[in-house]
Design an enzyme around this catalytic site. Structure first.
Site, PDB file in Angstrom:
ATOM      1  N   TYR A 164     190.924  70.489 -30.886  1.00  0.00           N
ATOM      2  CA  TYR A 164     189.502  70.837 -30.754  1.00  0.00           C
ATOM      3  C   TYR A 164     188.862  71.049 -32.120  1.00  0.00           C
ATOM      4  O   TYR A 164     189.442  71.688 -32.991  1.00  0.00           O
ATOM      5  CB  TYR A 164     189.336  72.121 -29.927  1.00  0.00           C
ATOM      6  N   TRP A 181     184.898  70.209 -34.578  1.00  0.00           N
ATOM      7  CA  TRP A 181     183.677  69.441 -34.800  1.00  0.00           C
ATOM      8  C   TRP A 181     183.872  68.258 -35.734  1.00  0.00           C
ATOM      9  O   TRP A 181     182.997  67.403 -35.839  1.00  0.00           O
ATOM     10  CB  TRP A 181     182.604  70.360 -35.374  1.00  0.00           C
TER      11      TRP A 181
HETATM   12  N1  LIG Z   1     184.377  84.825 -32.390  1.00  0.00           N
HETATM   13  C1  LIG Z   1     183.847  83.633 -32.145  1.00  0.00           C
HETATM   14  N2  LIG Z   1     184.588  82.527 -32.277  1.00  0.00           N
HETATM   15  C2  LIG Z   1     184.055  81.318 -32.045  1.00  0.00           C
HETATM   16  C3  LIG Z   1     182.710  81.193 -31.648  1.00  0.00           C
HETATM   17  C4  LIG Z   1     181.936  82.379 -31.487  1.00  0.00           C
HETATM   18  O1  LIG Z   1     180.750  82.343 -31.116  1.00  0.00           O
HETATM   19  N3  LIG Z   1     182.534  83.572 -31.750  1.00  0.00           N
HETATM   20  N4  LIG Z   1     182.182  79.944 -31.422  1.00  0.00           N
HETATM   21  C5  LIG Z   1     183.100  78.899 -31.033  1.00  0.00           C
HETATM   22  C6  LIG Z   1     182.459  77.581 -31.056  1.00  0.00           C
HETATM   23  S1  LIG Z   1     181.046  77.431 -30.107  1.00  0.00           S
HETATM   24  C7  LIG Z   1     182.963  76.524 -31.729  1.00  0.00           C
HETATM   25  S2  LIG Z   1     182.217  74.988 -31.521  1.00  0.00           S
HETATM   26  C8  LIG Z   1     184.171  76.639 -32.569  1.00  0.00           C
HETATM   27  C9  LIG Z   1     184.104  75.779 -33.826  1.00  0.00           C
HETATM   28  O2  LIG Z   1     185.369  75.574 -34.305  1.00  0.00           O
HETATM   29  P1  LIG Z   1     185.761  74.277 -35.159  1.00  0.00           P
HETATM   30  O3  LIG Z   1     185.049  73.075 -34.669  1.00  0.00           O
HETATM   31  O4  LIG Z   1     187.238  74.221 -35.242  1.00  0.00           O
HETATM   32  O5  LIG Z   1     185.156  74.688 -36.576  1.00  0.00           O
HETATM   33  P2  LIG Z   1     184.903  73.838 -37.877  1.00  0.00           P
HETATM   34  O6  LIG Z   1     184.853  74.807 -38.991  1.00  0.00           O
HETATM   35  O7  LIG Z   1     183.719  72.951 -37.705  1.00  0.00           O
HETATM   36  O8  LIG Z   1     186.228  72.972 -38.007  1.00  0.00           O
HETATM   37  C10 LIG Z   1     186.245  71.621 -38.340  1.00  0.00           C
HETATM   38  C11 LIG Z   1     187.402  71.366 -39.276  1.00  0.00           C
HETATM   39  O9  LIG Z   1     187.494  69.968 -39.484  1.00  0.00           O
HETATM   40  C12 LIG Z   1     187.638  69.708 -40.884  1.00  0.00           C
HETATM   41  N5  LIG Z   1     187.091  68.371 -41.138  1.00  0.00           N
HETATM   42  C13 LIG Z   1     185.806  68.010 -41.383  1.00  0.00           C
HETATM   43  N6  LIG Z   1     185.710  66.683 -41.553  1.00  0.00           N
HETATM   44  C14 LIG Z   1     186.964  66.176 -41.405  1.00  0.00           C
HETATM   45  C15 LIG Z   1     187.505  64.861 -41.453  1.00  0.00           C
HETATM   46  O10 LIG Z   1     186.820  63.872 -41.655  1.00  0.00           O
HETATM   47  N7  LIG Z   1     188.851  64.722 -41.230  1.00  0.00           N
HETATM   48  C16 LIG Z   1     189.645  65.796 -40.978  1.00  0.00           C
HETATM   49  N8  LIG Z   1     190.949  65.566 -40.765  1.00  0.00           N
HETATM   50  N9  LIG Z   1     189.162  67.053 -40.942  1.00  0.00           N
HETATM   51  C17 LIG Z   1     187.832  67.237 -41.138  1.00  0.00           C
HETATM   52  C18 LIG Z   1     186.880  70.819 -41.554  1.00  0.00           C
HETATM   53  O11 LIG Z   1     187.315  70.993 -42.897  1.00  0.00           O
HETATM   54  C19 LIG Z   1     187.211  72.017 -40.642  1.00  0.00           C
HETATM   55  O12 LIG Z   1     188.381  72.654 -41.037  1.00  0.00           O
HETATM   56  O13 LIG Z   1     184.372  78.012 -32.930  1.00  0.00           O
HETATM   57  C20 LIG Z   1     184.423  78.864 -31.795  1.00  0.00           C
HETATM   58  N10 LIG Z   1     184.836  80.204 -32.201  1.00  0.00           N
HETATM   59  N1  LIG Z   2     173.962  77.249 -38.938  1.00  0.00           N
HETATM   60  C1  LIG Z   2     174.770  77.019 -37.888  1.00  0.00           C
HETATM   61  N2  LIG Z   2     174.243  76.620 -36.699  1.00  0.00           N
HETATM   62  C2  LIG Z   2     175.067  76.411 -35.641  1.00  0.00           C
HETATM   63  C3  LIG Z   2     176.465  76.544 -35.745  1.00  0.00           C
HETATM   64  C4  LIG Z   2     176.986  76.983 -36.995  1.00  0.00           C
HETATM   65  O1  LIG Z   2     178.202  77.156 -37.153  1.00  0.00           O
HETATM   66  N3  LIG Z   2     176.120  77.193 -38.033  1.00  0.00           N
HETATM   67  N4  LIG Z   2     177.272  76.275 -34.655  1.00  0.00           N
HETATM   68  C5  LIG Z   2     176.733  75.421 -33.599  1.00  0.00           C
HETATM   69  C6  LIG Z   2     177.540  75.528 -32.371  1.00  0.00           C
HETATM   70  S1  LIG Z   2     179.048  74.752 -32.322  1.00  0.00           S
HETATM   71  C7  LIG Z   2     177.126  76.159 -31.271  1.00  0.00           C
HETATM   72  S2  LIG Z   2     178.102  76.170 -29.867  1.00  0.00           S
HETATM   73  C8  LIG Z   2     175.829  76.829 -31.230  1.00  0.00           C
HETATM   74  C9  LIG Z   2     175.958  78.186 -30.559  1.00  0.00           C
HETATM   75  O2  LIG Z   2     174.715  78.710 -30.317  1.00  0.00           O
HETATM   76  P1  LIG Z   2     174.605  80.159 -29.662  1.00  0.00           P
HETATM   77  O3  LIG Z   2     175.807  80.459 -28.897  1.00  0.00           O
HETATM   78  O4  LIG Z   2     173.334  80.196 -28.950  1.00  0.00           O
HETATM   79  O5  LIG Z   2     174.522  81.039 -31.007  1.00  0.00           O
HETATM   80  P2  LIG Z   2     174.714  82.559 -31.396  1.00  0.00           P
HETATM   81  O6  LIG Z   2     174.231  82.624 -32.790  1.00  0.00           O
HETATM   82  O7  LIG Z   2     176.088  83.022 -31.111  1.00  0.00           O
HETATM   83  O8  LIG Z   2     173.757  83.382 -30.447  1.00  0.00           O
HETATM   84  C10 LIG Z   2     172.416  83.068 -30.182  1.00  0.00           C
HETATM   85  C11 LIG Z   2     171.613  84.313 -29.920  1.00  0.00           C
HETATM   86  O9  LIG Z   2     172.118  84.999 -28.783  1.00  0.00           O
HETATM   87  C12 LIG Z   2     172.024  86.384 -29.019  1.00  0.00           C
HETATM   88  N5  LIG Z   2     172.959  87.105 -28.154  1.00  0.00           N
HETATM   89  C13 LIG Z   2     174.269  87.344 -28.351  1.00  0.00           C
HETATM   90  N6  LIG Z   2     174.790  88.054 -27.329  1.00  0.00           N
HETATM   91  C14 LIG Z   2     173.762  88.271 -26.465  1.00  0.00           C
HETATM   92  C15 LIG Z   2     173.656  88.941 -25.211  1.00  0.00           C
HETATM   93  O10 LIG Z   2     174.607  89.483 -24.653  1.00  0.00           O
HETATM   94  N7  LIG Z   2     172.438  88.935 -24.608  1.00  0.00           N
HETATM   95  C16 LIG Z   2     171.349  88.338 -25.165  1.00  0.00           C
HETATM   96  N8  LIG Z   2     170.205  88.369 -24.503  1.00  0.00           N
HETATM   97  N9  LIG Z   2     171.426  87.720 -26.356  1.00  0.00           N
HETATM   98  C17 LIG Z   2     172.609  87.678 -26.985  1.00  0.00           C
HETATM   99  C18 LIG Z   2     172.353  86.516 -30.483  1.00  0.00           C
HETATM  100  O11 LIG Z   2     171.858  87.746 -31.007  1.00  0.00           O
HETATM  101  C19 LIG Z   2     171.635  85.311 -31.055  1.00  0.00           C
HETATM  102  O12 LIG Z   2     170.323  85.649 -31.381  1.00  0.00           O
HETATM  103  O13 LIG Z   2     175.311  77.009 -32.551  1.00  0.00           O
HETATM  104  C20 LIG Z   2     175.294  75.801 -33.279  1.00  0.00           C
HETATM  105  N10 LIG Z   2     174.514  76.019 -34.463  1.00  0.00           N
HETATM  106 MO   LIG Z   3     180.212  75.299 -30.442  1.00  0.00          MO
END
Ligand SMILES: Nc1nc2c(c(=O)[nH]1)N[C@H]1C(S)=C(S)[C@@H](COP(=O)(O)OP(=O)(O)OC[C@H]3O[C@@H](n4cnc5c(=O)[nH]c(N)nc54)[C@H](O)[C@@H]3O)O[C@H]1N2
Ligand SMILES: Nc1nc2c(c(=O)[nH]1)N[C@H]1C(S)=C(S)[C@@H](COP(=O)(O)OP(=O)(O)OC[C@H]3O[C@@H](n4cnc5c(=O)[nH]c(N)nc54)[C@H](O)[C@@H]3O)O[C@H]1N2
Ligand SMILES: [Mo]
Length: 768
Positions: free
Chosen positions: A113, A115
């Site tokens: 898993y 991005w």
């Molecule tokens: N506590 C907490 N944890 C969360 C979340 C949260 O809200 N709270 N959010 C979750 C969510 S929504 C997501 S999507 C995940 C994200 O989790 P990930 O998608 O695992 O996060 P990234 O840091 O984007 O990891 C991508 C990795 O791919 C590598 N990479 C980039 N380009 C390339 C390439 O071309 N080749 C190779 N081999 N590697 C490459 C980057 O260096 C990086 O290490 O985290 C989750 N974890």
């Molecule tokens: N710059 C940047 N942008 C990103 C990413 C990143 O790594 N960097 N990751 C991307 C990815 S993979 C994903 S999945 C999306 C995730 O997008 P989201 O999951 O929507 O992002 P968050 O920032 O975790 O939270 C969004 C809002 O929800 C509020 N919130 C948190 N808990 C609660 C709750 O219990 N109740 C209410 N009402 N509000 C709450 C937070 O305060 C915040 O304002 O973001 C994407 N956008």
């Molecule tokens: Mo995500």
């Protein structure tokens, strides 16, 4: 169609024009057609040329010595031996053959898993899936960390997950069609910087402002005020984290009690309304879900809930929720409840009203979602057809053979001996990282492709250096962006890095399946094929794209797309002629199928269930709720080693937002180092004090590189990754999704010794 002629490149955080000097990227300028470019572009040069690039293939010392009968050591603590490519590829091919021969294909975990990068051909995770499927199969992962709970429950309720994937009203629709925009989770500008596959025109932040300027009144229901723009037409309704479902039930109940529900819509377009309304009025369980009831749970005054219910019913209402709401214990409930509220209000299927998810979560939500002409590399089907729910990865490693339930069916975990990861960073993204450190010791071999020495690379046995996008040719495209961008290679590979695809070619050659992997085509031919398939697909929709060579020369093309999208319009007009893909063909406010699964934690209609940790059930030892929002300064863990993220750190530690009054109670001043802890772990961070959030709430963004250090018997993360504190259990047996937002902690000022580890260091490297 509008064409540009400037050479350009792209990324998940935006398209750009690279500037190169002496073989190095020195600047990434936004493209002219981007009305609202992301500041993350400033991190591109320092990321590509970071000091912690993986320069050569490397093998963990303990793993090598274990194979020679020595002590295998411990992943995460070892140094590495650098080897040449032939040696590394021979080792990887040999391990795959050995493990598959001894334990079968389902001993290989290739879920991987993550991005990866924006380029759609070199998408590392897909390249890995294709390679492992071509060579016999692997155990994969299904669904995602982003909206796993929604993805499981929505098909039962409305037939599919389109409402979370961008199949929702556009910002223009909302501007024209809605009086009130009720936003659970607000609309964080930081999040709409990014879109998977790349974005050339950022429109989300401006789309919301435009709607507000035109008189739409928005309410930001959120523990924090600052994740919505300051505007005269926008107000903040502070709420306790994890309690939105109670508020939504009460709003629904108060609308019905006032007799302002749309009985006609409920009768024609839904099933189960009566059973749901009987739960709301208390006839089912003796508890009326009134404004007064919800006030005690959410911390919102009763009169504010009543006033909001009257506003919603008094005009045309659009209800949205960010994805974060469902990344929590019982995360299925707030989404189902939002749909039910929108159904009761009756605006579903009309322009700009009803419901939609992910506005403010991702750049493209609120743009038209294009279902055609999006180039993407597709992996061949996994012959093993075995996958686990994405977030159950550590459970699988720890408990081979154990049974679990998921979305109404029963499965068992495979016995994994080899883990292969490319394009993801589980040591940032997975919950309860101290538990993952233990789970991760169990497989025999762990192989990782990475451009950088991330925490995951530093917990692997064989690390293969991957190029970044700037070192190869590719194509960027996102379904909710109207551009397709040629990503031309601009610098040579750093060190001995190779493209992931080239690495798999080398392995396939050793395994005798090169032609199966490539169909006998070169990398360039495969890239052109990918584009031509999208072009053929576009032609079916009467959209004419130039041929590959023309596209490549142009550098970027824009497709005309509508500015309006009205989901459920046909269904609303004639539900019998346009049924949804639910068992009844209608919106299911009560689902017989879900009820039939027999999960008390996800019964047949939306319910309020207290989370396993929350402020309403105070834990005197851990009195603060820790949210882990997406970081403003990077993409997850990507770019953490680069300029913008580094510039935001407090004395090198990740900033943690605290309410000034909670900080004062603890003798913490702005800029102090703090320790955040609970029963699962301890994390060091820097304190950033604010007063525009709910008291008792703290926020530590995801993605600071996990940096474990032994303090006595405990592992502390000495950089600021919230997953050293989060709990690794599923949202319910329905979704088995992450519950990362359900976390209580204590925070204290930290005056102890400084750390010795550097989060962005390179491990000890030895020549063979
Ligand atoms: N506590 C907490 N944890 C969360 C979340 C949260 O809200 N709270 N959010 C979750 C969510 S929504 C997501 S999507 C995940 C994200 O989790 P990930 O998608 O695992 O996060 P990234 O840091 O984007 O990891 C991508 C990795 O791919 C590598 N990479 C980039 N380009 C390339 C390439 O071309 N080749 C190779 N081999 N590697 C490459 C980057 O260096 C990086 O290490 O985290 C989750 N974890
Ligand atoms: N710059 C940047 N942008 C990103 C990413 C990143 O790594 N960097 N990751 C991307 C990815 S993979 C994903 S999945 C999306 C995730 O997008 P989201 O999951 O929507 O992002 P968050 O920032 O975790 O939270 C969004 C809002 O929800 C509020 N919130 C948190 N808990 C609660 C709750 O219990 N109740 C209410 N009402 N509000 C709450 C937070 O305060 C915040 O304002 O973001 C994407 N956008
Ligand atoms: Mo995500």
């Amino acid at each position: 169609m509008h064409r540009q002629e400037t050479p350009r490149h792209s990324s998940h955080w935006g398209a750009f024009v690279p500037e190169v000097a002496d073989g190095r990227v020195i600047r990434a300028r936004p493209v002219p057609e981007d009305p609202d470019p992301s500041a993350l572009l400033e991190s591109v040069p320092s990321a590509v040329h970071a000091a912690n690039r993986v320069l050569r293939p490397a093998v963990r010392r303990g793993w090598l010595s274990g194979r020679e009968g020595g002590d295998p050591g411990r992943r995460g603590k070892d140094g590495y031996v650098e080897v040449d490519w032939d040696t590394a590829l021979d080792l990887v091919a040999g391990e795959l053959l050995r493990v598959r021969a001894e334990h079968g294909h389902d001993a290989v975990f290739g879920g991987s898993y993550g991005w990866s990068s924006a380029g759609r051909f070199h998408h590392a995770k897909t390249q890995l899936s294709h390679f492992l499927a071509t060579t016999g199969g692997y155990v994969g992962q299904i669904s995602n960390y982003s909206f796993g709970a929604a993805d499981a429950v929505l098909p039962h309720v409305v037939g599919d997950s389109a409402a979370v994937l961008g199949g929702v009203p556009t910002w223009q629709d909302i501007r024209e069609g809605a009086d009130t925009l009720l936003m659970f989770g607000g609309a964080p500008a930081k999040n709409v910087q990014v879109e998977p596959g790349g974005v050339a025109a950022h429109r989300s932040r401006l789309g919301l402002l435009d709607a507000l300027d035109h008189g739409v009144r928005a309410v930001n229901v959120n523990p924090v005020a600052y994740d919505a723009p300051p505007h005269r037409n926008l107000s903040w309704l502070p709420i306790r984290p994890g309690t939105d479902t109670a508020l939504i039930l009460a709003l629904t109940r108060e609308v019905v009690r006032a007799g302002r529900h749309d009985r006609d819509f409920l009768d024609r377009c839904t099933v189960g309304a009566d059973r749901y309304l009987a739960y709301l009025d208390g006839s089912a369980d003796g508890v009326e879900k009134s404004a007064g009831w919800a006030s005690g749970i959410t911390g919102i005054p009763e009169r504010d809930i009543l006033a909001l219910a009257a506003t919603l019913a008094g005009g045309r209402t659009m209800v949205t929720a960010t994805w974060s709401l469902q990344r929590a214990d019982h995360g299925e409930q707030p989404y189902w409840a939002v749909i039910a509220l929108a159904a009761v209000l009756g605006g579903i299927g009309l322009r700009g009203t009803g419901f939609g998810f992910g506005y403010g979560s991702i750049a493209g939500t609120g743009n038209y979602r294009r279902r055609f002409g999006v180039p993407a590399f597709t992996a061949t089907r996994n012959p093993l057809r075995r996958s686990i729910p994405v977030a159950r990865m550590a459970d699988m490693l720890l408990h081979p053979g154990r049974e679990y339930e998921f979305n109404g069916a029963r499965y068992s975990y495979p016995d994994i001996r080899l883990v292969y990861w490319a394009g993801g960073n589980p040591f940032h993204h997975h919950q309860d990282l101290n538990r993952l450190v233990r789970a991760w010791q169990r497989p025999e071999t762990i192989i990782v492709h990475e451009p950088w020495w991330t925490p995951t690379a530093r917990h692997a046995d064989i690390v293969l250096p991957a190029t970044t996008t700037l070192e190869r040719d590719d194509i960027a495209a996102g379904s909710k962006d109207s551009f397709i961008t040629a990503m031309r290679r601009v610098v040579p590979p750093v060190g001995e890095a190779r493209n992931d695809h080239a690495i798999f070619r080398g392995l396939a050659e050793r395994l005798g399946v090169l032609d199966d992997l490539t169909g006998g085509r070169s990398e360039r031919e495969l890239l052109a094929d990918m584009y031509e398939q999208a072009r053929a697909d576009a032609a079916v929709h009467a959209v004419d794209l130039p041929g590959f060579e023309d596209f490549w020369r142009l550098g970027s093309i824009e497709i005309d797309v509508p500015d309006s999208q009205v989901p459920f319009a046909d269904f609303r007009a004639d539900p019998a002629a346009h049924p949804l893909a639910t068992p009844s063909g209608r919106i299911e406010l009560f689902s017989e199928r879900v009820a039939g699964f027999g999960y008390p934690e996800c019964p047949g209609h939306p319910v309020w269930l207290a989370p396993y940790e929350w402020l309403g059930d105070p834990d005197p030892q851990h009195p603060l709720h820790l949210l882990s929002p997406q970081p403003a300064t990077r993409l997850h863990s990507q770019l953490d080693m680069a300029a913008v993220s580094l510039g935001s750190k407090i004395r090198g530690y990740e900033p943690c937002v605290l309410h000034a009054a909670d900080a004062a109670d603890r003798g913490i001043a702005d800029g102090d180092l703090i320790r955040i802890f609970n029963v699962r772990g301890s994390v060091l961070a820097g304190a950033e004090l604010r007063d525009d959030l709910v008291r008792g709430v703290a926020l530590l963004a995801t993605g600071a590189w996990f940096t474990p250090e032994f303090r006595g018997d405990e592992i502390w993360d000495v950089h600021g990754n919230p997953n050293a504190l989060s709990r690794d259990v599923g949202s319910s047996r329905m979704g088995q999704a992450v519950t990362a937002q359900t976390v209580l902690v204590q925070i204290e000022r930290y005056d102890g010794p400084d750390r010795t580890a550097d989060p962005h260091a390179v491990p000890e490297l030895h020549a063979r």
